[in-house]
Design an enzyme around this catalytic site. Structure first.
Site, PDB file in Angstrom:
ATOM      1  CD  GLU A   1       9.283 -22.107   2.898  1.00 41.65           C
ATOM      2  OE1 GLU A   1      10.673 -21.908   3.131  1.00 41.65           O
ATOM      3  OE2 GLU A   1       8.511 -21.988   3.365  1.00 41.65           O
TER       4      GLU A   1
ATOM      5  CB  CYS B   1      14.057 -18.461   6.928  1.00 43.95           C
ATOM      6  SG  CYS B   1      13.476 -19.831   7.437  1.00 43.95           S
TER       7      CYS B   1
ATOM      8  CB  CYS C   1      11.591 -22.766   6.471  1.00 43.69           C
ATOM      9  SG  CYS C   1      10.573 -21.684   6.996  1.00 43.69           S
TER      10      CYS C   1
ATOM     11  CB  SER D   1     -11.455  14.713  -9.963  1.00 39.10           C
ATOM     12  OG  SER D   1     -12.104  14.612  -8.462  1.00 39.10           O
TER      13      SER D   1
ATOM     14  CG  ASP E   1     -10.897  14.615  -4.918  1.00 43.23           C
ATOM     15  OD1 ASP E   1     -11.492  15.301  -5.229  1.00 43.23           O
ATOM     16  OD2 ASP E   1      -9.724  14.383  -5.343  1.00 43.23           O
TER      17      ASP E   1
ATOM     18  CG  LEU F   1      -7.780   7.869   0.476  1.00 43.10           C
ATOM     19  CD1 LEU F   1      -6.940   8.380   1.080  1.00 43.10           C
ATOM     20  CD2 LEU F   1      -7.833   7.379  -1.082  1.00 43.10           C
TER      21      LEU F   1
ATOM     22  CD  GLU G   1      -5.146   5.021  -4.526  1.00 44.58           C
ATOM     23  OE1 GLU G   1      -6.369   6.455  -5.194  1.00 44.58           O
ATOM     24  OE2 GLU G   1      -5.557   4.423  -3.370  1.00 44.58           O
TER      25      GLU G   1
ATOM     26  N   GLY H   1      -2.359  14.099  -5.358  1.00 44.11           N
ATOM     27  CA  GLY H   1      -2.000  15.783  -6.286  1.00 44.11           C
ATOM     28  C   GLY H   1      -1.246  16.189  -6.698  1.00 44.11           C
TER      29      GLY H   1
ATOM     30  CB  ALA I   1       2.481  13.708  -7.562  1.00 45.69           C
TER      31      ALA I   1
END
Length: 380
Positions: free
Chosen positions: A58, A89, A98, A182, A214, A218, A302, A304, A308
């Protein structure tokens, strides 16, 4: 309000969101905010928040409004309507409130996309504007405003970063061939989409297996200037001596490991400019707590299948983004995207919500949300 006015308000709020997206990945721990100032149906000022410690949207929008001291109304902000996707805010932080800037500018109306979930602000900014005689409208394009700042909302409500699990798999549910190869499961358009996703996140996490198999970079591969913090989780620190992640000129890397793991290798990593952090109990939850303390909003997993599964069961993942390639690789031992969750019946399957899908080149992208459970899993 007439339908035309409703349409105009929606279009201005969409413009706020468009402006806010210019700072994707660069505002943490602050939200993405854009602002538009309209006088007599014309945009006279715009701005978006650039990052923590920088002026808010703003204020930048007000500064962009033309000022002519010879005019009876020197600033076109006076009597104008201000659009902003998040409640202004009303407290002193790194920058002044703001609300006071809007009041001092003499604006007549403020249209807000969503209320700020931060308890320091929530509702108080709206009340301050109304007390000053400014008309306030709330909830224009609210769903889109919530979507843009879902990570900020999650961080405020749960004191943890927002976790996104991303993986690419074949049509038969494999993330690699039986031998571990992969590259590449999906097409170039899908991989470019992932690079943009990284640019919008503060950190990206992999486990030791991903580094060994791999050797990933990244990074955003130059689709954006911002690269996320690259995070490796490895209890054993059984990692290669040379790896793309140890090259820290382009992007920073932090390795989380167990207390006392391979001190000599830790020194080698630090000599490369890699930060090494020891955890007495290294888990996805403990790493997310660390990243929260660093001020992160969005964290991209990201990794395996084993890591995960741990991230999901410990509640470190809220969103799933899957890229499905029209390929079949087969193989009973070929890796799957999510490891053992400890579930033995289909009735125990984790439900996904707000599922959306779209085509990206020859591939299919599916986006959805889940709620994880608490558990443990191994990764090295």
């Amino acid at each position: 309000m007439t339908p035309d006015q409703n349409d105009f308000d929606r279009s201005m709020m969409q413009r706020c969101l468009e402006l806010a997206r210019h700072a994707m990945g660069r505002t943490a721990p602050n939200p993405l905010v854009g602002s538009v100032i309209v006088q007599a149906g014309q945009i006279v000022g715009e701005g978006f928040h650039l990052g923590a410690g920088q002026p808010h949207a703003e204020v930048l929008a007000l500064r962009s409004v033309p000022f002519d001291p010879t005019d009876p109304q020197p600033s076109r902000a006076q009597g104008a309507t201000v659009y902003v996707n998040l409640e202004p805010c009303n407290h002193y932080g790194r920058t002044p409130p703001c609300t006071e800037a809007l009041i001092a500018a003499g604006v007549a109306k403020v249209v807000v996309g969503m209320v700020d979930p931060d308890p320091r602000v929530s509702g108080s900014g709206l009340n301050r504007l109304r007390q000053a005689g400014i008309e306030v409208v709330v909830g224009v394009e609210e769903a889109d405003c919530q979507q843009l700042n879902e990570a900020f909302v999650h961080r405020v409500l749960h004191q943890r970063p927002f976790g996104i699990l991303k993986y690419a798999m074949t049509l038969d549910g494999k993330i690699a061939a039986t031998g571990g190869h992969s590259a590449w499961v999906t097409s170039p358009p899908a991989r470019t989409e992932v690079h943009h996703l990284r640019a919008a996140c503060d950190a990206v996490i992999v486990g030791g297996n991903t580094v060994r198999r791999d050797n990933p970079h990244l990074t955003t591969h130059h689709v954006a200037a911002h690269n996320p913090l690259r995070v490796v989780m490895s209890r054993s620190l059984d990692l290669p001596t040379t790896a793309n992640l140890w090259q820290t000129e382009q992007a920073a890397t932090v390795v989380f490991t167990a207390s006392g793991a391979r001190p000599e290798f830790q020194r080698r990593l630090r000599d490369c400019g890699v930060e090494v952090v020891e955890h007495a109990s290294l888990t996805p939850a403990s790493v997310m707590a660390d990243l929260y303390d660093r001020g992160h909003l969005s964290v991209l997993w990201e990794c395996g299948g084993t890591l995960a599964a741990a991230a999901i069961t410990q509640g470190a993942v809220q969103k799933i983004l899957v890229f499905i390639a029209p390929k079949i690789i087969g193989g009973q031992q070929a890796p799957s995207p999510v490891g053992d969750l400890g579930l033995t019946a289909m009735t125990q399957a984790l439900a996904l919500e707000r599922v959306q899908w779209r085509s990206i080149g020859p591939d299919l992208a599916i986006e959805s949300y889940l709620i994880g459970k608490s558990n443990q899993a191994d990764f090295s």
